[in-house]
Design a protein around this motif. Structure first.
Motif, PDB file in Angstrom:
ATOM      1  N   SER A 198      36.067  46.132  21.815  1.00 44.99           N
ATOM      2  CA  SER A 198      37.209  46.847  22.368  1.00 44.99           C
ATOM      3  C   SER A 198      36.843  47.668  23.604  1.00 44.99           C
ATOM      4  O   SER A 198      37.728  48.205  24.284  1.00 44.99           O
ATOM      5  N   GLU A 199      35.551  47.774  23.905  1.00 44.13           N
ATOM      6  CA  GLU A 199      35.121  48.522  25.085  1.00 44.13           C
ATOM      7  C   GLU A 199      35.647  47.836  26.355  1.00 44.13           C
ATOM      8  O   GLU A 199      35.491  46.622  26.530  1.00 44.13           O
ATOM      9  N   PRO A 200      36.244  48.596  27.286  1.00 48.43           N
ATOM     10  CA  PRO A 200      36.740  47.984  28.522  1.00 48.43           C
ATOM     11  C   PRO A 200      35.681  47.203  29.279  1.00 48.43           C
ATOM     12  O   PRO A 200      35.970  46.144  29.850  1.00 48.43           O
ATOM     13  N   ASP A 201      34.451  47.714  29.282  1.00 47.65           N
ATOM     14  CA  ASP A 201      33.389  47.020  30.022  1.00 47.65           C
ATOM     15  C   ASP A 201      33.025  45.692  29.383  1.00 47.65           C
ATOM     16  O   ASP A 201      32.606  44.760  30.071  1.00 47.65           O
ATOM     17  N   VAL A 202      33.153  45.594  28.082  1.00 51.00           N
ATOM     18  CA  VAL A 202      32.886  44.318  27.409  1.00 51.00           C
ATOM     19  C   VAL A 202      34.052  43.360  27.646  1.00 51.00           C
ATOM     20  O   VAL A 202      33.858  42.173  27.907  1.00 51.00           O
ATOM     21  N   ARG A 203      35.257  43.873  27.568  1.00 50.96           N
ATOM     22  CA  ARG A 203      36.423  43.022  27.822  1.00 50.96           C
ATOM     23  C   ARG A 203      36.415  42.468  29.240  1.00 50.96           C
ATOM     24  O   ARG A 203      36.871  41.350  29.482  1.00 50.96           O
ATOM     25  N   ALA A 204      35.879  43.261  30.192  1.00 52.32           N
ATOM     26  CA  ALA A 204      35.893  42.837  31.589  1.00 52.32           C
ATOM     27  C   ALA A 204      34.713  41.965  31.979  1.00 52.32           C
ATOM     28  O   ALA A 204      34.746  41.299  33.011  1.00 52.32           O
ATOM     29  N   ALA A 205      33.647  41.982  31.184  1.00 50.28           N
ATOM     30  CA  ALA A 205      32.425  41.255  31.545  1.00 50.28           C
ATOM     31  C   ALA A 205      32.683  39.757  31.641  1.00 50.28           C
ATOM     32  O   ALA A 205      33.424  39.192  30.845  1.00 50.28           O
ATOM     33  N   ARG A 206      32.043  39.109  32.587  1.00 52.98           N
ATOM     34  CA  ARG A 206      32.238  37.665  32.760  1.00 52.98           C
ATOM     35  C   ARG A 206      31.554  36.887  31.638  1.00 52.98           C
ATOM     36  O   ARG A 206      31.986  35.799  31.258  1.00 52.98           O
ATOM     37  N   THR A 207      30.455  37.461  31.119  1.00 63.07           N
ATOM     38  CA  THR A 207      29.650  36.776  30.106  1.00 63.07           C
ATOM     39  C   THR A 207      29.242  37.785  29.047  1.00 63.07           C
ATOM     40  O   THR A 207      28.933  38.940  29.357  1.00 63.07           O
ATOM     41  N   VAL A 208      29.237  37.343  27.794  1.00 63.99           N
ATOM     42  CA  VAL A 208      28.716  38.149  26.696  1.00 63.99           C
ATOM     43  C   VAL A 208      27.588  37.342  26.053  1.00 63.99           C
ATOM     44  O   VAL A 208      27.821  36.277  25.482  1.00 63.99           O
TER      45      VAL A 208
END
Length: 254
Positions: A25-35
């Motif tokens: 749910s972190e915005p930075d994780v949602r926005a990341a191109r790759t996880v």
């Protein structure tokens, strides 16, 4: 707002779905191109729920195998196979044959181009072994030995396994451990890392979440007979960094 070229790294989730939900749910994780998922993902109290969450990442996710995946596969295929704990064979039984085949196909390492860092090698424990121990205070000789086979063009290595976050420069390479999402050592919360462009090419992150609610959910929803006790030990209680170093230190060859 995070650059969409950023890469989020999640390691050692260990089937703790509430912790994973908080990180996702972190915005930075949602926005990341790759996880990038660096192994030991499902061996814990809510393996099916964790798997469903990770599948929801779709093509953004890069999956790697750790020793946890190897142990789940062995337990699923042979109930007599040695297991590191009681929860691993139980978690293995919650997975379908198709799930196990997917885990069995995962690579041990992957190298990706990350803006601001160049070629980055991701692995579970070390580039050459899924249970090898590498710590923030490991000797320089240990880093040299473990990283000897890494290609010269790779100047950053990201690993997990010990559940303790750190960033260290060793022999001209940046070595990063994001810590553990589900079973952190050192400080409570779900630990992860963000890599990529911006003022800091590497940022160690920690997401807080309601651990009391997580323990109650695990006790209620997990079918593992020892789920409540497991949650108390690994979710509510956080082992200190000093305790973890005392346990892991002898395993790094010092």
């Amino acid at each position: 707002m995070t650059d969409t070229a950023a890469v989020a790294v999640l390691s050692d989730i260990h089937g703790v779905a509430p912790a994973l939900e908080a990180v996702l749910s972190e915005p930075d994780v949602r926005a990341a191109r790759t996880v990038v998922l660096t192994g030991d993902l499902l061996s814990g109290p809510l393996p099916r729920e964790t798997l469903d969450l990770l599948r929801g990442l779709g093509d953004r996710a890069v999956w790697l195998a750790g020793n946890g995946e190897r142990e789940l596969i062995a337990s699923h295929r042979d109930h007599r196979a040695p297991a590191p704990d009681a929860i691993t064979p139980w978690a293995a039984r919650q997975l379908s044959p198709a799930d196990i085949e997917r885990l069995d196909a995962l690579p041990a390492t992957v190298t990706l181009d990350v803006p601001g860092l160049g070629a980055v090698l991701f692995c579970h424990a070390t580039p050459r072994d899924d249970t090898e121990v590498l710590l923030a205070d490991s000797r320089p000789e240990r880093f040299a030995e473990v990283l000897a086979g890494v290609a010269d063009g790779v100047r950053t290595v990201v690993c997990g396994h010990t559940h303790m976050p750190f960033v260290r420069i060793a022999h001209g390479r940046l070595v990063v451990n994001p810590g553990s999402v589900g079973m952190p050592y050192g400080r409570p919360g779900a630990h992860w890392a963000l890599l990529g462009p911006g003022g800091d090419a590497v940022a160690l992150r920690r997401t807080g979440y309601d651990r009391d609610a997580a323990c109650a959910r695990i006790a209620r929803e997990s079918g593992f007979p020892g789920a409540a006790r497991w949650a108390e030990m690994y979710v509510r209680h956080t082992h200190t960094a000093e305790e973890a170093l005392a346990a892991f230190g002898p395993l790094d060859g010092r």
